[in-house]
Design a protein around this motif. Structure first.
Motif, PDB file in Angstrom:
ATOM      1  N   UNK A  84      -0.297  -7.584  -7.011  1.00 10.22           N
ATOM      2  CA  UNK A  84      -1.477  -7.525  -6.150  1.00 10.22           C
ATOM      3  C   UNK A  84      -1.178  -8.081  -4.755  1.00 10.22           C
ATOM      4  N   UNK A  85      -1.692  -7.391  -3.735  1.00  8.82           N
ATOM      5  CA  UNK A  85      -1.496  -7.847  -2.358  1.00  8.82           C
ATOM      6  C   UNK A  85      -0.265  -7.276  -1.686  1.00  8.82           C
ATOM      7  N   UNK A  86       0.647  -6.684  -2.477  1.00 13.47           N
ATOM      8  CA  UNK A  86       1.859  -6.116  -1.879  1.00 13.47           C
ATOM      9  C   UNK A  86       1.659  -4.634  -1.548  1.00 13.47           C
ATOM     10  N   UNK A  87       2.498  -4.131  -0.653  1.00 13.77           N
ATOM     11  CA  UNK A  87       2.546  -2.677  -0.440  1.00 13.77           C
ATOM     12  C   UNK A  87       3.736  -2.127  -1.218  1.00 13.77           C
ATOM     13  N   UNK A  88       3.736  -0.821  -1.420  1.00 19.30           N
ATOM     14  CA  UNK A  88       4.882  -0.187  -2.083  1.00 19.30           C
ATOM     15  C   UNK A  88       6.145  -0.381  -1.248  1.00 19.30           C
ATOM     16  N   UNK A  89       5.956  -0.373   0.080  1.00 19.98           N
ATOM     17  CA  UNK A  89       7.098  -0.438   0.998  1.00 19.98           C
ATOM     18  C   UNK A  89       7.905  -1.726   0.823  1.00 19.98           C
TER      19      UNK A  89
END
Ligand SMILES: NC(=O)C1=CN([C@@H]2O[C@H](COP(=O)(O)OP(=O)(O)OC[C@H]3O[C@@H](n4cnc5c(N)ncnc54)[C@H](O)[C@@H]3O)[C@@H](O)[C@H]2O)C=CC1
Ligand SMILES: O=C([O-])CC(=O)C(=O)O
Length: 310
Positions: A84-89
């Motif tokens: 949670x809170x992260x981007x895929x990038x």
């Protein structure tokens, strides 16, 4: 027909499960680096054979790629998922090395396989696989658009209060929270444009919910989703193995299509036994073209980070 799935985690195992119970392939091999994990997942799924009734032969291995020899399709799901809170990038640093080494390993034993890339950031991992292996562009397919489109249809069906299977729609562009392009203008309820039933504000909300569909699930689950992703991969593999020639938005190498070059991004493709058999040229309006160009800029920026692995 034989399918290898590398990464026996949430997405890989779900995909193996769906491929098995739907009888899409005669043989599935799951590979993982965690000792005994792929073997355990394969055994657990095989113990469904008499209850969900299938004949697919499923096996697992800890890193022994000789068992994958002669695969028609290889699915790469190995790597880390976001929290949670992260981007895929943000996953690129770890996943690029994993995807590259896995692609090399699978091709050593299955030189004719079509590769389906799932690990994130998917468009960049697809580009990496294509460049690192030198495979022809029809044999490297990134899966994202099938999933994003199924989420789009889910949100449309909720807004319309109608069954999802009566809704048609497609998401193109990058597989990212800000790079996806749900084509609301072309979506329909059994052939009738959805704009007949939903206001612009409602359509905008559907598009916004679709774009963050993966992030919403990651927030709820603590890790990223797997049922719809696994089923979406199986749907794509079915179209390849059974030469269904379905039109599925996939991340593929563009050479001028949609105004882009030297990039892998989601566009509608005809998917059959040769992998990507055709890129379908949908006429976008000016606003959609601008969104596609913006999405391409973001994906290209991400691809620039591959310098250390390519
Ligand atoms: N393209 C898409 O639409 C989607 C992409 N994803 C991505 O798929 C990837 C997998 O997600 P999950 O299955 O949820 O993660 P997971 O953590 O449940 O499974 C990943 C598996 O890969 C294995 N692995 C790591 N390095 C490996 C290697 N070198 N060789 C073989 N196996 C290796 C791990 O041991 C683990 O079992 C993530 O990068 C995630 O972001 C997830 C959902 C949708
Ligand atoms: O959201 C994620 O990180 C996993 C993914 O790509 C998806 O479920 O669409």
């Amino acid at each position: 027909m034989k399918v290898t799935i590398v990464g026996a985690g949430n997405v890989g195992a779900t995909c193996a499960d769906v491929i098995s119970y739907r009888g899409i392939a005669s043989e599935v091999v799951l590979v993982d680096i965690k000792e005994g994990f792929a073997e355990g997942k394969a055994m657990d799924i095989m113990q469904c054979a008499t209850t969900t009734v299938f004949n697919t032969q499923l096996s697992g291995t800890t890193g022994d790629y000789t068992k994958t020899a002669g695969s028609d399709v290889v699915v790469i799901t190995s790597g880390i998922p976001r929290k949670p809170g992260m981007t895929r990038e943000e996953l690129i640093g770890i996943n690029a090395g994993i995807v590259k080494s896995v692609a090399d390993n699978v091709l050593t034993h299955s030189p004719n396989a079509i590769i389906v890339v799932v690990s994130n950031p998917m468009d960049t991992m697809t580009y990496l696989t294509l460049k690192a292996t030198g495979l022809p562009k029809n044999r490297v397919i990134g899966m994202g658009g099938a999933l994003d489109s199924s989420r789009f249809k889910y949100y449309l069906s909720k807004a319309l209060d109608k069954p999802a299977n009566d809704v048609q729609g497609m998401v193109i562009g990058g597989h990212g929270d800000t790079t996806m392009i749900p084509l609301t203008r072309l979506a329909s309820y059994n052939g009738v444009p959805v704009s007949n039933f939903l206001s612009q504000a409602e359509l905008d909300k559907v598009a916004a919910d679709t774009m963050v569909g993966g992030a919403t699930l990651t927030g709820l689950l603590g890790t990223s989703a797997w049922y719809a992703p696994g089923a979406s991969v199986a749907y794509l593999v079915d179209s390849i193995l059974n030469d269904q020639k379905r039109m599925i938005p996939c991340s593929v190498f563009l050479e001028g299509e949609y105004g882009q070059e030297d990039i892998c991004m989601g566009v509608p493709c005809i998917i059959g036994k040769n992998g990507v058999e055709k890129i379908v040229d949908v006429q976008l309006n000016d606003a959609e073209k601008a969104l596609f160009a913006k999405s391409a800029d973001a994906v290209r920026n991400m691809n620039a980070d591959l310098k250390s692995v390519l």
